[in-house]
Design a protein around this motif. Structure first.
Motif, short mmCIF file in Angstrom:
data_model
loop_
_atom_site.label_atom_id
_atom_site.label_comp_id
_atom_site.label_asym_id
_atom_site.label_seq_id
_atom_site.Cartn_x
_atom_site.Cartn_y
_atom_site.Cartn_z
N GLY A 125 -0.06 -28.61 41.24
CA GLY A 125 1.34 -28.96 41.02
C GLY A 125 1.57 -30.37 40.51
N PRO A 126 0.98 -31.39 41.13
CA PRO A 126 1.24 -32.76 40.68
C PRO A 126 0.33 -33.26 39.58
CG PRO A 126 -0.03 -32.82 42.71
CD PRO A 126 0.25 -31.37 42.41
N MET A 127 -0.59 -32.45 39.09
CA MET A 127 -1.57 -32.95 38.15
C MET A 127 -0.94 -33.25 36.79
SD MET A 127 -5.36 -31.53 37.17
CE MET A 127 -6.55 -32.71 36.51
N GLN A 128 -0.93 -34.52 36.43
CA GLN A 128 -0.44 -34.99 35.12
C GLN A 128 -1.32 -36.18 34.76
OE1 GLN A 128 2.40 -34.02 33.29
NE2 GLN A 128 3.01 -32.40 34.68
N GLU A 129 -2.55 -35.92 34.35
CA GLU A 129 -3.54 -36.98 34.18
C GLU A 129 -3.94 -37.16 32.72
OE1 GLU A 129 -4.40 -38.78 36.67
OE2 GLU A 129 -3.57 -37.58 38.30
N ARG A 149 -8.95 -37.88 36.28
CA ARG A 149 -8.79 -38.39 37.64
C ARG A 149 -8.36 -37.24 38.52
NH1 ARG A 149 -4.66 -41.42 40.87
NH2 ARG A 149 -3.17 -40.25 39.60
N ASP A 150 -8.91 -37.16 39.73
CA ASP A 150 -8.54 -36.13 40.69
C ASP A 150 -7.15 -36.46 41.24
OD1 ASP A 150 -8.23 -34.53 43.05
OD2 ASP A 150 -10.41 -34.24 43.09
N PRO A 151 -6.16 -35.55 41.07
CA PRO A 151 -4.80 -35.86 41.52
C PRO A 151 -4.69 -35.97 43.03
CG PRO A 151 -4.95 -33.57 40.86
CD PRO A 151 -6.25 -34.21 40.48
N ARG A 152 -5.64 -35.43 43.77
CA ARG A 152 -5.57 -35.48 45.22
C ARG A 152 -6.01 -36.81 45.79
NH1 ARG A 152 -9.47 -30.43 45.83
NH2 ARG A 152 -10.57 -31.85 44.43
N GLU A 156 7.67 -38.87 39.41
CA GLU A 156 7.61 -37.96 40.55
C GLU A 156 7.75 -36.49 40.15
OE1 GLU A 156 10.46 -39.17 43.48
OE2 GLU A 156 9.84 -41.28 43.41
N VAL A 157 7.78 -36.21 38.86
CA VAL A 157 7.94 -34.82 38.41
C VAL A 157 6.67 -34.03 38.74
CG1 VAL A 157 8.19 -33.31 36.42
CG2 VAL A 157 9.59 -35.37 36.60
N SER A 158 6.83 -32.94 39.46
CA SER A 158 5.73 -32.05 39.80
C SER A 158 6.33 -30.68 40.11
CB SER A 158 4.96 -32.56 41.02
OG SER A 158 5.77 -32.48 42.19
N MET A 159 5.48 -29.70 40.27
CA MET A 159 5.97 -28.39 40.65
C MET A 159 6.76 -28.47 41.94
SD MET A 159 3.82 -24.95 41.56
CE MET A 159 3.20 -25.71 43.07
N GLN A 160 6.26 -29.26 42.90
CA GLN A 160 6.91 -29.36 44.20
C GLN A 160 8.28 -30.02 44.09
OE1 GLN A 160 3.71 -30.04 43.59
NE2 GLN A 160 2.54 -28.73 44.98
N SER A 161 8.39 -31.10 43.28
CA SER A 161 9.68 -31.77 43.17
C SER A 161 10.69 -30.93 42.39
CB SER A 161 9.51 -33.15 42.53
OG SER A 161 9.05 -33.05 41.19
N ILE A 162 10.21 -30.18 41.40
CA ILE A 162 11.11 -29.30 40.65
C ILE A 162 11.62 -28.18 41.56
CG2 ILE A 162 11.29 -27.67 38.73
CD1 ILE A 162 9.12 -29.35 37.32
N ARG A 163 10.73 -27.61 42.36
CA ARG A 163 11.15 -26.57 43.32
C ARG A 163 12.19 -27.12 44.28
NH1 ARG A 163 9.06 -21.74 44.63
NH2 ARG A 163 7.24 -20.93 43.51
N ALA A 164 11.99 -28.32 44.77
CA ALA A 164 12.93 -28.91 45.72
C ALA A 164 14.30 -29.11 45.07
CB ALA A 164 12.39 -30.25 46.23
N TRP A 165 14.30 -29.54 43.79
CA TRP A 165 15.57 -29.72 43.09
C TRP A 165 16.27 -28.38 42.92
CZ3 TRP A 165 18.35 -28.00 39.04
CH2 TRP A 165 19.47 -28.77 38.65
N LEU A 166 15.56 -27.35 42.51
CA LEU A 166 16.17 -26.03 42.31
C LEU A 166 16.72 -25.47 43.61
CD1 LEU A 166 13.48 -24.48 39.90
CD2 LEU A 166 15.80 -25.23 39.29
N ALA A 167 16.02 -25.69 44.72
CA ALA A 167 16.49 -25.20 46.01
C ALA A 167 17.78 -25.90 46.43
CB ALA A 167 15.41 -25.38 47.07
N THR A 206 -3.11 -31.12 32.72
CA THR A 206 -2.32 -30.63 33.84
C THR A 206 -3.15 -29.62 34.62
OG1 THR A 206 -1.33 -29.06 32.28
CG2 THR A 206 -0.07 -31.04 32.78
N GLY A 207 -2.57 -29.06 35.67
CA GLY A 207 -3.29 -28.08 36.47
C GLY A 207 -2.47 -26.81 36.65
N TYR A 208 -3.14 -25.69 36.82
CA TYR A 208 -2.45 -24.46 37.15
C TYR A 208 -3.25 -23.68 38.17
CZ TYR A 208 -5.32 -21.77 33.68
OH TYR A 208 -6.33 -21.16 32.98
N TYR A 209 -2.63 -22.65 38.72
CA TYR A 209 -3.25 -21.90 39.82
C TYR A 209 -2.68 -20.48 39.82
CZ TYR A 209 1.12 -22.19 42.44
OH TYR A 209 2.42 -22.03 42.83
#
Length: 358
Positions: free
Chosen positions: A336-340, A294-297, A220-231, A92-95
């Motif tokens: 956020g989307p990195m799940q490789e 694999r590069d998630p981008r 489709e689970v990613s930091m971005q999709s989880i944030r969208a669900w919480l919002a 996975t990835g973090y920042y």
């Protein structure tokens, strides 16, 4: 049927397409393509720790390498290290996130970022059982016994000491997952905050819960999709979902240069795309690690030398890793989307082929 298919492929000569397992550093897939001199500063950053992986002799030789000389860096690793395949696992990835906050509470900044509580006791379990080497827990002493520390919901309902106050509880939740961040104050000032302990409760990924319950498609689970669900869920449902992860991280001020990453578990600043978090019971901190992923981008191959310089509550297993992408929005969108799926190879010093993972 699978066994028959494999046998048929072998008869047709298709099995020859699978590359042999590398035995030497020079045989690693993509080894000649990486700009290896870029990994030397990250390696040297851990030399002050003097681990079995980063000996005085190796550090002196690395420090003498000409800056930017990829061939010299390649020769350094090929001569001085052997390979230990760690296997295939999840990467996975973090920042390092950037958040809005303030030193005092107000209607705009009402979410406390808690300091480490005075009664939190962290325990190295290997001191009690050798087979628990690399494992830790935390709790508090009650009646002469170590008891589990309160979970997320209980801590947030209490009145713990606040280091800062944030604008958004979801920001705090993801800051606890990342472990460090930059808090931008109303006057434009920046305070760096970093991990200062955890309540000892297991980390439960709410992305997995949302996928299990059909709220977000698993792919489709990613930091971005989880944030969208919480919002979209609203404050009460969002809080209830976040409370299902009982793990809670505490923070402290971290003096650091703005051009450097946060300090990892090895005690050195993390380097974007050259530092990973690992399970320290499996991979010694400071170890060079070759990753094949694999590069998630872009989906392009991601094959590079990184350094095991951090740990994480969700990072468990011999080939589990978390790649540090840096800070800012670009890093967030990559991490956020990195799940490789990734294959890891640990580089071990020739004169010490099995360093202590503790």
């Amino acid at each position: 049927m699978l066994r028959l298919a494999v046998a048929a492929a072998a008869l047709l000569g298709l099995a020859a397409c699978t590359p042999p397992e590398p035995r030497r550093v020079a045989e690693l897939p993509g080894w000649g393509e990486d700009a290896l001199a870029e990994a030397i500063p990250a390696y040297l950053s851990g030399c002050g720790k003097r681990t079995p992986v980063q000996t005085a002799a190796l550090c002196a030789e690395a420090a003498a390498l000409p800056p930017g000389d990829h061939a010299a860096a390649r020769d350094f690793f090929e001569r001085n290290f052997t390979l230990r395949p760690a296997g295939e696992g999840l990467m996975t990835g973090y920042y390092e996130p950037e958040l809005r906050g303030a030193a005092t509470a107000s209607p705009d900044y009402s979410v406390p970022l808690h300091r480490r509580p005075a009664d939190l006791v962290e325990v190295d379990l290997s001191a009690f059982a050798p087979d628990l080497k690399g494992r830790r827990t935390a709790g508090r002493v009650e009646g002469g016994r170590l008891r589990p520390y309160p979970d997320r919901a209980a801590i947030e309902a209490g009145d713990g000491s606040a280091l800062l106050f944030l604008a958004d509880p979801v920001d705090r939740f993801f800051l606890q997952i990342q472990g460090s961040g930059r808090v931008v104050l109303p006057d434009g000032g920046v305070r760096r905050v970093g991990y200062d302990g955890q309540n000892g409760r297991p980390y439960v990924p709410i992305g997995r819960l949302l996928a299990d319950e059909g709220a977000i498609p698993r792919a489709e689970v990613s930091m971005q999709s989880i944030r969208a669900w919480l919002a979209a869920a609203g404050p009460d449902r969002a809080r209830a979902m976040m409370d299902r992860n009982p793990s809670y991280v505490f923070f402290r001020d971290v003096p650091a240069r703005p051009d450097q990453g946060p300090t990892g578990a090895q005690g050195v600043p993390l380097t974007p795309l050259r530092s990973i978090a690992v399970d320290r019971a499996e991979i010694p901190l400071g170890s060079p690690v070759w990753v094949v992923a694999r590069d998630p981008r872009s989906g392009a191959p991601l094959r590079r030398l990184v350094l095991a310089q951090d740990t994480g509550g969700a990072i468990r297993g011999p080939a589990r890793a978390d790649l540090f992408w840096g800070w800012g929005e670009a890093a967030a969108h990559a991490a956020g989307p990195m799940q490789e799926r990734a294959t890891l190879y640990v580089l071990q010093p020739r004169n010490n082929p099995a360093p202590d993972a503790g």
